[in-house]
Enzyme design. Structure first.
Site, short mmCIF file in Angstrom:
data_model
loop_
_atom_site.label_atom_id
_atom_site.label_comp_id
_atom_site.label_asym_id
_atom_site.label_seq_id
_atom_site.Cartn_x
_atom_site.Cartn_y
_atom_site.Cartn_z
N GLY A 73 0.83 -1.20 0.00
CA GLY A 73 0.00 0.00 0.00
C GLY A 73 0.86 1.25 0.00
N GLY A 124 0.01 4.36 -0.05
CA GLY A 124 -0.83 5.52 0.24
C GLY A 124 -0.06 6.48 1.13
N ARG A 159 -1.67 0.46 -11.73
CA ARG A 159 -1.04 1.28 -10.68
C ARG A 159 0.49 1.19 -10.80
NH1 ARG A 159 -3.08 5.19 -8.71
NH2 ARG A 159 -2.71 4.98 -6.48
N ALA A 213 0.01 12.08 7.77
CA ALA A 213 0.53 12.31 6.42
C ALA A 213 -0.66 12.34 5.48
CB ALA A 213 1.49 11.19 6.03
N ARG A 251 -1.89 12.81 1.05
CA ARG A 251 -1.47 12.86 -0.36
C ARG A 251 -2.21 13.96 -1.08
NH1 ARG A 251 -2.65 7.07 -2.81
NH2 ARG A 251 -4.31 7.10 -1.27
N LYS A 298 -6.91 4.86 21.73
CA LYS A 298 -7.07 5.66 20.51
C LYS A 298 -8.46 5.44 19.90
CE LYS A 298 -4.45 7.07 16.46
NZ LYS A 298 -4.23 6.44 15.17
N ASN A 323 -13.62 19.84 15.08
CA ASN A 323 -13.52 19.23 16.43
C ASN A 323 -13.98 20.22 17.50
OD1 ASN A 323 -12.51 17.06 15.11
ND2 ASN A 323 -10.44 17.17 15.96
N SER A 362 -10.62 13.06 10.83
CA SER A 362 -10.36 12.25 9.63
C SER A 362 -11.67 11.67 9.08
CB SER A 362 -9.37 11.14 9.96
OG SER A 362 -9.83 10.39 11.06
P1 NAP Z 1 -4.40 5.57 2.12
O1 NAP Z 1 -3.66 6.84 1.86
O2 NAP Z 1 -5.80 5.43 1.59
O3 NAP Z 1 -3.50 4.38 1.57
C1 NAP Z 1 -3.92 3.06 1.51
C2 NAP Z 1 -3.22 2.43 0.33
O4 NAP Z 1 -3.46 1.03 0.34
C3 NAP Z 1 -3.70 2.95 -1.04
O5 NAP Z 1 -2.60 3.49 -1.73
C4 NAP Z 1 -4.24 1.72 -1.72
O6 NAP Z 1 -3.95 1.62 -3.10
C5 NAP Z 1 -3.48 0.62 -1.02
N1 NAP Z 1 -4.09 -0.69 -1.17
C6 NAP Z 1 -5.32 -1.12 -0.82
N2 NAP Z 1 -5.49 -2.42 -1.16
C7 NAP Z 1 -4.33 -2.83 -1.74
C8 NAP Z 1 -3.88 -4.04 -2.30
N3 NAP Z 1 -4.66 -5.13 -2.34
N4 NAP Z 1 -2.61 -4.10 -2.79
C9 NAP Z 1 -1.81 -3.02 -2.78
N5 NAP Z 1 -2.18 -1.82 -2.27
C10 NAP Z 1 -3.43 -1.74 -1.74
O7 NAP Z 1 -4.47 5.27 3.68
P2 NAP Z 1 -3.57 5.88 4.85
O8 NAP Z 1 -4.09 7.23 5.19
O9 NAP Z 1 -2.14 5.70 4.54
O10 NAP Z 1 -4.00 4.92 6.04
C11 NAP Z 1 -3.53 3.58 6.19
C12 NAP Z 1 -3.88 3.14 7.62
O11 NAP Z 1 -3.13 3.94 8.53
C13 NAP Z 1 -5.36 3.38 7.97
O12 NAP Z 1 -5.84 2.37 8.81
C14 NAP Z 1 -5.33 4.71 8.71
O13 NAP Z 1 -6.41 4.88 9.63
C15 NAP Z 1 -4.00 4.60 9.45
N6 NAP Z 1 -3.42 5.90 9.81
C16 NAP Z 1 -3.25 6.85 8.85
C17 NAP Z 1 -2.68 8.07 9.21
C18 NAP Z 1 -2.45 9.17 8.18
O14 NAP Z 1 -2.01 10.26 8.56
N7 NAP Z 1 -2.70 8.97 6.92
C19 NAP Z 1 -2.31 8.30 10.55
C20 NAP Z 1 -2.49 7.29 11.49
C21 NAP Z 1 -3.05 6.08 11.11
P3 NAP Z 1 -4.53 2.58 -4.24
O15 NAP Z 1 -3.72 3.84 -4.12
O16 NAP Z 1 -4.26 1.82 -5.47
O17 NAP Z 1 -5.99 2.78 -3.91
#
Ligand code: NAP
Length: 305
Positions: free
Chosen positions: A9, A11, A37, A131, A133, A184, A202, A252
């Site tokens: 992933g 992301g 992708r 973080a 995007r 959390k 919030n 979020s």
């Molecule tokens: P995100 O930006 O939506 O990234 C998730 C990624 O997973 C996407 O790029 C998606 O691909 C990929 N993905 C899904 N299924 C896949 C598969 N079968 N094979 C390969 N890639 C796959 O999510 P995120 O914000 O990073 O969050 C990830 C986790 O961390 C979540 O549970 C979130 O709650 C937690 N979290 C995030 C943050 C933050 O600041 N972002 C902070 C704390 C916790 P595509 O791009 O192709 O859709």
């Protein structure tokens, strides 16, 4: 044992970890969703990390799930609702000594993943790093936050924590990772759904003290009887502090709903309600909140699982 970090992933969080590890000279491989992708990623030439206004490109190699190299270390950086299926696709490639690091928010997905790959060690993480995007293959990071890591099945710290130190990824190993994840989750349940239903930042919850306090009382009761009394301590006070400190922010979940994105409700409020019902307990305000949120999502055509 190979020391390559496979990152499932690319992301927001996956890219943030991948860029910092690669910058520190650690071997990193991205595992992307499909051929389209992978082609788009290769055309971009790598992942870009934007930190303090500076952008740095890392040409990290990427592959698909059906590549045939074995995986010893896998950072699972998908959303909670994608994690189990995404890991299942990689199960045949996991070495006997494979270790997985699960970055998912909430609870429930970690257990589902661990059951899929019973021979692998699953380390749970609770991250407060933020973080986002602005476009594909580019992640913006403000440089704040922390990562708690732990393994409920084995208190011994893994050897690769050194890689995180080398990469400047702030972290600490804890024997109480479930307490951290529950705390959390409780904070999230007390704040995020209400910001969606009241359509506010919030800080807008400062006008709903009583509703917040009632939810905190039920959440604290839940934490007590599911064996997490420490996660219940001073919950309402911390929720009020977070509401005050992040008054100008949109949660979020609010942002996900606003942008028509699927939420992780099933692993947050949903997990709290399912746990209560498994214990044969009634938490009427939490259950009503869950019903209202599901209805709200459904009227917007968003999934609630
Ligand atoms: P995100 O930006 O939506 O990234 C998730 C990624 O997973 C996407 O790029 C998606 O691909 C990929 N993905 C899904 N299924 C896949 C598969 N079968 N094979 C390969 N890639 C796959 O999510 P995120 O914000 O990073 O969050 C990830 C986790 O961390 C979540 O549970 C979130 O709650 C937690 N979290 C995030 C943050 C933050 O600041 N972002 C902070 C704390 C916790 P595509 O791009 O192709 O859709």
């Amino acid at each position: 044992m190979s020391s390559t970090w496979h990152i499932l992933g690319a992301g927001s969080l996956g890219s943030l970890w991948a860029c910092r590890l690669a910058r520190a000279g650690k071997p990193v491989r991205l595992v992307l969703r499909d051929k389209a992708r992978l082609q788009a990623y290769e055309a971009a030439g790598g992942l870009t990390l934007v930190e303090q206004g500076k952008a740095q490109l890392q040409a990290i190699p990427a592959q698909l799930a059906d590549d045939n190299t074995p995986i010893h270390r896998l950072l699972v950086a998908c959303k909670a609702y994608d994690a189990e299926q995404a890991v299942a696709q990689l199960a045949p490639r996991l070495a006997r000594d494979a270790e997985l690091i699960l970055l998912q928010n909430g609870l429930g997905s970690q257990e589902a993943v661990a059951n899929r790959v019973p021979h692998a060690r699953c380390v749970f993480a609770s991250s407060t790093e933020g973080a986002f995007r602005e476009q594909d293959w580019q992640v913006n990071f403000a440089g704040h936050g922390f990562n708690w890591l732990g393994d409920p099945a084995n208190p011994g710290p893994p050897g690769w924590l050194e890689d995180l130190s080398d990469a400047g990824i702030p972290h600490q190993w804890t024997p109480d990772i479930l307490t951290r994840l529950w705390r959390k989750l409780a904070l999230n349940c007390a704040i995020n759904p209400l910001t969606v239903l009241h359509d506010c930042r919030n800080g807008g919850l400062q006008a709903h003290h009583c509703e917040v306090a009632t939810l905190c009382a039920e959440l604290a009761e839940l934490l007590q009887y599911c064996g997490q009394p420490e996660a219940a301590e001073g919950l309402n006070e911390e929720v009020e502090r977070v509401i005050h400190a992040t008054a100008a922010n949109y949660s979020s979940m609010y942002q996900d709903v606003r942008h028509g994105r699927r939420t992780e409700i099933h692993y947050l409020l949903g997990h709290a309600c399912r746990t209560a019902s498994r214990h044969g307990r009634q938490l009427p305000h939490l259950e009503r909140l869950y019903r209202r949120l599901v209805e709200h999502l459904n009227t917007r055509g968003l999934p609630s699982d």
